[in-house]
Write a protein that holds these residues in place. Sequence first.
Motif, PDB file in Angstrom:
ATOM      1  N   LEU A 293      24.304  50.123  56.773  1.00 17.90           N
ATOM      2  CA  LEU A 293      23.821  49.819  55.413  1.00 17.90           C
ATOM      3  C   LEU A 293      23.790  51.018  54.526  1.00 17.90           C
ATOM      4  N   ALA A 294      23.580  52.005  54.976  1.00 16.08           N
ATOM      5  CA  ALA A 294      23.643  53.510  54.486  1.00 16.08           C
ATOM      6  C   ALA A 294      25.019  53.884  53.974  1.00 16.08           C
ATOM      7  N   GLU A 295      26.150  53.472  54.847  1.00 22.07           N
ATOM      8  CA  GLU A 295      27.444  53.756  54.471  1.00 22.07           C
ATOM      9  C   GLU A 295      27.883  52.918  53.333  1.00 22.07           C
ATOM     10  N   PHE A 296      27.527  51.467  53.338  1.00 20.23           N
ATOM     11  CA  PHE A 296      28.019  50.727  52.384  1.00 20.23           C
ATOM     12  C   PHE A 296      27.140  51.172  50.792  1.00 20.23           C
ATOM     13  N   GLY A 297      25.885  51.597  50.966  1.00 19.60           N
ATOM     14  CA  GLY A 297      25.266  51.883  49.621  1.00 19.60           C
ATOM     15  C   GLY A 297      26.201  53.179  49.192  1.00 19.60           C
ATOM     16  N   ASP A 298      26.386  54.028  49.841  1.00 17.72           N
ATOM     17  CA  ASP A 298      26.996  55.500  49.684  1.00 17.72           C
ATOM     18  C   ASP A 298      28.408  55.172  49.100  1.00 17.72           C
ATOM     19  N   THR A 299      29.291  54.326  49.705  1.00 16.03           N
ATOM     20  CA  THR A 299      30.623  53.959  49.332  1.00 16.03           C
ATOM     21  C   THR A 299      30.926  52.828  48.443  1.00 16.03           C
ATOM     22  N   TYR A 300      30.030  51.940  48.279  1.00 17.93           N
ATOM     23  CA  TYR A 300      30.152  50.865  47.185  1.00 17.93           C
ATOM     24  C   TYR A 300      28.819  50.687  46.355  1.00 17.93           C
ATOM     25  N   PRO A 301      28.717  51.729  45.625  1.00 22.65           N
ATOM     26  CA  PRO A 301      27.413  51.640  44.886  1.00 22.65           C
ATOM     27  C   PRO A 301      27.402  50.425  43.678  1.00 22.65           C
ATOM     28  N   ALA A 302      28.630  50.245  43.224  1.00 23.25           N
ATOM     29  CA  ALA A 302      28.918  49.167  42.225  1.00 23.25           C
ATOM     30  C   ALA A 302      28.617  47.775  42.819  1.00 23.25           C
ATOM     31  N   LEU A 303      29.183  47.558  43.932  1.00 24.11           N
ATOM     32  CA  LEU A 303      28.963  46.306  44.796  1.00 24.11           C
ATOM     33  C   LEU A 303      27.565  46.013  45.273  1.00 24.11           C
ATOM     34  N   ALA A 304      26.938  47.170  45.382  1.00 24.51           N
ATOM     35  CA  ALA A 304      25.591  47.133  46.282  1.00 24.51           C
ATOM     36  C   ALA A 304      24.591  46.774  44.888  1.00 24.51           C
ATOM     37  N   SER A 305      25.086  46.865  43.740  1.00 25.37           N
ATOM     38  CA  SER A 305      24.158  46.212  42.699  1.00 25.37           C
ATOM     39  C   SER A 305      24.846  44.991  41.838  1.00 25.37           C
ATOM     40  N   GLY A 306      26.002  44.622  42.439  1.00 26.68           N
ATOM     41  CA  GLY A 306      26.902  43.642  41.850  1.00 26.68           C
ATOM     42  C   GLY A 306      26.961  42.446  42.612  1.00 26.68           C
ATOM     43  N   ARG A 307      28.465  42.170  42.891  1.00 31.24           N
ATOM     44  CA  ARG A 307      28.595  40.953  43.761  1.00 31.24           C
ATOM     45  C   ARG A 307      28.008  40.868  44.935  1.00 31.24           C
ATOM     46  N   LEU A 308      27.851  42.032  45.749  1.00 30.20           N
ATOM     47  CA  LEU A 308      27.363  41.738  47.256  1.00 30.20           C
ATOM     48  C   LEU A 308      25.619  42.181  47.023  1.00 30.20           C
ATOM     49  N   ALA A 309      25.079  42.297  45.924  1.00 29.81           N
ATOM     50  CA  ALA A 309      23.657  42.730  45.818  1.00 29.81           C
ATOM     51  C   ALA A 309      22.765  41.893  46.803  1.00 29.81           C
ATOM     52  N   ASP A 310      22.880  40.405  46.637  1.00 31.40           N
ATOM     53  CA  ASP A 310      21.817  39.843  47.429  1.00 31.40           C
ATOM     54  C   ASP A 310      22.046  39.869  48.935  1.00 31.40           C
ATOM     55  N   GLN A 311      23.407  39.821  49.353  1.00 32.22           N
ATOM     56  CA  GLN A 311      23.550  40.217  50.840  1.00 32.22           C
ATOM     57  C   GLN A 311      22.966  41.415  51.339  1.00 32.22           C
ATOM     58  N   TYR A 312      23.234  42.426  50.416  1.00 35.34           N
ATOM     59  CA  TYR A 312      22.838  43.898  50.717  1.00 35.34           C
ATOM     60  C   TYR A 312      21.370  44.141  50.818  1.00 35.34           C
ATOM     61  N   GLN A 313      20.644  43.508  49.859  1.00 37.91           N
ATOM     62  CA  GLN A 313      19.211  43.517  49.819  1.00 37.91           C
ATOM     63  C   GLN A 313      18.603  42.521  51.267  1.00 37.91           C
ATOM     64  N   SER A 314      19.239  41.418  51.175  1.00 36.46           N
ATOM     65  CA  SER A 314      18.588  40.591  52.343  1.00 36.46           C
ATOM     66  C   SER A 314      18.877  41.336  53.809  1.00 36.46           C
ATOM     67  N   ASN A 315      19.896  42.134  53.925  1.00 31.81           N
ATOM     68  CA  ASN A 315      20.102  43.054  55.419  1.00 31.81           C
ATOM     69  C   ASN A 315      18.956  43.989  55.266  1.00 31.81           C
ATOM     70  N   LEU A 316      18.830  44.780  54.024  1.00 28.47           N
ATOM     71  CA  LEU A 316      17.769  45.819  54.236  1.00 28.47           C
ATOM     72  C   LEU A 316      16.546  45.430  54.552  1.00 28.47           C
ATOM     73  N   ARG A 317      16.057  44.016  54.008  1.00 34.28           N
ATOM     74  CA  ARG A 317      14.593  43.449  54.542  1.00 34.28           C
ATOM     75  C   ARG A 317      14.602  43.208  55.861  1.00 34.28           C
ATOM     76  N   LYS A 318      15.747  43.046  56.617  1.00 35.10           N
ATOM     77  CA  LYS A 318      15.660  42.561  57.972  1.00 35.10           C
ATOM     78  C   LYS A 318      15.497  43.882  59.032  1.00 35.10           C
ATOM     79  N   VAL A 319      15.487  45.184  58.460  1.00 28.68           N
ATOM     80  CA  VAL A 319      15.432  46.281  59.351  1.00 28.68           C
ATOM     81  C   VAL A 319      14.688  47.251  58.644  1.00 28.68           C
ATOM     82  N   THR A 320      14.166  48.232  59.287  1.00 26.64           N
ATOM     83  CA  THR A 320      13.191  49.253  58.779  1.00 26.64           C
ATOM     84  C   THR A 320      13.944  50.666  59.275  1.00 26.64           C
ATOM     85  N   CYS A 321      14.719  51.182  58.143  1.00 26.94           N
ATOM     86  CA  CYS A 321      15.589  52.222  58.244  1.00 26.94           C
ATOM     87  C   CYS A 321      14.687  53.447  57.832  1.00 26.94           C
ATOM     88  N   ASN A 322      15.017  54.613  58.544  1.00 25.35           N
ATOM     89  CA  ASN A 322      14.322  55.938  57.890  1.00 25.35           C
ATOM     90  C   ASN A 322      15.029  56.316  56.586  1.00 25.35           C
TER      91      ASN A 322
END
Length: 322
Positions: A293-322
Motif C-alpha cells: 500500500l505504501a508503494e502504491f501511494g508513492d508510485t501512483y499518487p494520481a490514481l490513489a486519489s482518482g480511479r483507484l481511490a475507493d479500493q486504496y482507501q478500503s485496503n487502508l482501513r483493513k490494516v493498521t500500518c506504522n
Amino acid sequence: MTIRFTTIPFSRTVLGGLAMAAVAATSLPAAAQSVDESRIRKIEAEVRALQRSVFPGGTGKFFEPEISGNSASPTTTVPNSTTAVTDILVRLDALEAQLQGLTSQTEQNTNSLNLLSTRVAALETPAAPSPFGPSPTTSAPTVTTPTTSTPAANLGAMTGGASSTAQPVQAAPAGPTAARLAAVQEIAKPQTDDPGDDEYTYGFRLWDAGFYPEAQQQLTMFVEKYPTHSRATFGRNLLGRAYLDNGKPKEAAPWFLRNYQSDKQAARAPDSLLYLAEAMIAQKDTSRACIALAEFGDTYPALASGRLADQYQSNLRKVTCN
C-alpha cells in the motif's frame, strides 16, 4: 685656289680584314651569351631534379629527374631516397589501418558491454520488492482443473497432515458435472484476426461467468504464449484475480507481483499492486500488505486519489500500518 680631293681606293685585302674583324667583334659576345645560357639551363635542371628527389610526389605525381645518365651531376641517390620515403608511406598506411581496426573493435566491445549492462540491470530489477516473495517464473503455476488429481506429496499439507496412504489420490473429485461442462461450452470463444486477443477475451469471459479454474487455465496459457502482447498486463492481472476470487490468495500474489514488476507503467500494474495488498491481507500478512500500500501511494499518487481511490482507501482501513 681650287683644292681637289683625291679618293684613295682600299684594296680588297684591307676591306676583307676589316669585315672579318667586325664579324669577330660581333660573334664573340653571342658565343659567350650562348655558353652562359646553356650553363644556366643546366643548373636549373639540376635544381629541379634535386627538388624532385628530396620531395617526390609533392604534387600528387612522381616526376623523374630531367638529367640524363651522362650528366655531370650524380643522380645515383634518387632511387634510394624514393625507396625510403615510399617505405615510410607504406608503414604509415599500415599503422592507420591498424588504428582503424582497433577503433572499430573498441566500439564493438563498448556496445557489447552496454548491452550486457542493460540485460543485467533488467534481470536485477524484478528482484527489488522481495518482501512480497518470489514472482512466478516462466514455468507458471500448474493450474489444476476439477479433472486433475492432487499430488500425493501435497495432499498431507492441504488436509492438515493426513497420510497419503489413508487418503488415496482417487478420493479427489472425479471431475466437473455435465451441467458445468455444458455451461462452459456455452461461452463462445471469439475468432478474429488477433489470436492473442481472442485467447485473453475467452479467459475474461470464463472469469466473468465465475468459472475460475477454467479461467486460470485459459489465462495461464495466454500469458505464457503471448508475453509481449498488448493484453499481457491485463492477462496477468486477471489471472491473479481468478485465483484470489477462487479463495487462493497465496497463488494469486505471485501473479500480481509479476505484473507489477514487469512494467510499472503498464495499464494494470497499479491495479495489481493493490490486489497484491489484498492477497496479503487475506493471508493475514499485515507487514507486506502495508509495504504494498505504501508503494502504491508513492508510485501512483494520481490514481490513489482518482480511479483507484475507493479500493486504496478500503485496503487502508483493513490494516493498521506504522
